[in-house]
Design a protein around this motif. Sequence first.
Motif: not given
Length: 755
Positions: A392-416
Amino acid sequence: MDGMCWLVCCLVGGCMLTRVLSYENLALNKSTWKQGDSYGADRAVDGQKSSLSVYGSDCIPPTYTRTVEWRVDLGNILSIHHIFIQYATNNKQWDASNGLTKNFMGFSVYLSNTTNKTDGVLCFRDTIYSRDTIPNPVIITCPNHGRFVIYYNNRTHYPYPDDYSDTVAGALCEVEVYGCPIQGFYGESCSIPCPRNCQEGHCHILKGTCLGCDDGLTGPTCETNQTQSNVPDDKKEQKQTRAPSGTKDNRSDSKNIIVLIVVYVAGVFVSVAVVVIVVACVIVFKRRRSKIQIVEASDNNRQAARSPGNVSTIPNLQDSLLPHRYIASNGTYNPEFEMNTLPRPHIINGLDHLSATIIHDVRDNDNNDGNVNNFPKNFQEEKSCDVPVIELLSRIEKMKRDNDKGFKTEFALLPNGELHPCFVAKHEENIAKNRYKTTFPYDHSRVILIEEHESTDYINANYVKDVIGDIAYIASQGPKANTVTDFWVMVWQEDIGQIVMLTNLTGEGKMKCIQYWPELSKSMNYGHFAVENLEERHYACHSIRKFKVCHRKKHNTRIVCQYHYTMWPDHGIPDPLSLVIFHNHVLRTKPDQSMSPVVVHCSAGIGRTGTYIALDALYKEGKRTGKINVCEYVTFMRACRMNMVQTYEQYKTIFLALEEKFKACIDTHNLSEFLESVNDLSADTPANQTFIYTEFETLLQIQPEYTDDDYKEARPNASRSDGKILPLNKYTVYLKSYFPDRGNFINAIHVSVSI
């Protein structure tokens, strides 16, 4: 053929009269309309579909536009059972290689009493198919009443799924609407008269229950005198103003006349009817040989929850979202469109199937266009995969790159947005009970108040399942002044032992939640319930209250604990470790063997509430299986209640809190267990094998790494201390008393009391 001959003989011999009113194609040769121009619109109801080419005469000529809308006028408000749609194929195999699949995807079908689709019932909206899986033809079950069947599709809000075309064509070859041809009858053969007191003769096509009652009557079949029932006055007024209706006797007589006419006509034209039935049998026989995928959209959700044989035929779908007790009938306000319209969401670790219902948020605007949200073309491929807890920690570090790009991208894919119907929440008498104008509970998963009280059965709250499929939570908005009694009714009805509150009463000068409990050592009455505040304990980040709840009519008493997290910023996120400590306290004080759900609420009941529920559910799943899937579970929560987890920062907090949770599990011990551990220290055990040594080594491994920016406030004052140990910015203590040349710095930090 033998079976067909037997059918003909049976019809001639006496079965004819009982089947003469069977489901008919009500749309055949009826008036049609198409957006833009109506040229060729009638081809979809001419009964011809031998050629499925867009260049032939059996299909509507395609118009490649951003929006397409087509409708058929049935001529009267009739009972509908199902709708058959045949889309153009250019007489080629219907699979991903067929270019027309991408034009067909994303379509919706409505049944309305007016030409405006938003006035009616949404029978089906495609958001789950890919070019490989979309069926053609498709049958949509929609047992309801209406006059206009409306087909709609759009490509108006980019970006949309990759499988989608840039335009839609509306190349319909045939639309067949099956139901009862005469108003006032129901059943498989359309031969059973509706109850005599149904308003305007309308009853459910399968069950025969009235969809409205004549003035002064109520009940499923409108046989109860309303003045003798306990229906509140506001409901009476609402029912009495629904629509004008004729007298009972006149309508009953007219029904009898209709039946006599039908029987007479059946006898006269029996030979013609036999020929028609034979032709119909041939057509049915051919259809049965084709691969037709049926999308269920009926109101049989209760049976689907009980019977494994009555579920949607979409592959790889699980049981109904909620068991029978949670989707009980809601009288005249119960919508015909229920959860088994859509794929059953599931969360089963290790499977690569669809994790939850993913629906476009299609809303009409001024130009009648829809809004297609952005979600991946194949969600099961692009969604976050299962993450082993140890990674999990390595996954978080990967998603933090480029100003949290991984978190932002994954969140944007959620149905809303509003993915499912919320008819009950938008009913006039319930609008005032909603804190916000855009946050409503879905009909299929809402909590229905069945405990006797003087209000409606409505509360802005939904059941939410955990990862293994148990109903473990109730996500609710913060109580309002006019819903406090409803809140305690829900707490009692669901046998709630724990309430998790994640908002303060006010924020930014606005009321976020009414205080729904009395002050310490005080008692207050809420409807049939007396609530006494027995105990309060206040900590750095949260408070704990213990209430005694007494049902004054039943003379029963229960204990309910409230866990109030007080350090969640209004427009921010909490410290993950602080949230974890709070969550740990909730877990370790949960009553033993309690199977009741936990009520979780903030203000709207979606953002902070969703974050906390995800933390709890995924922590338990991680302990059970050793891996988690945040994206999948948040998607599932959003199928239970709209927009759970509102911001990408909250989404990120789930990951960070889970990492804090897993890297050093917070284990609590009672006094005897602790003393036993201490006694082991005196045993003849090497020092590096004791539990104290092990725990200390763990602390060294998990201690956070800080940068110079984390000590920015203390660095200028480093000369006043040894310069090696400095207070962190976020925990720094500032002196209020000021002396010249001294400042407000002191090498000290705040330490929370959290347990």
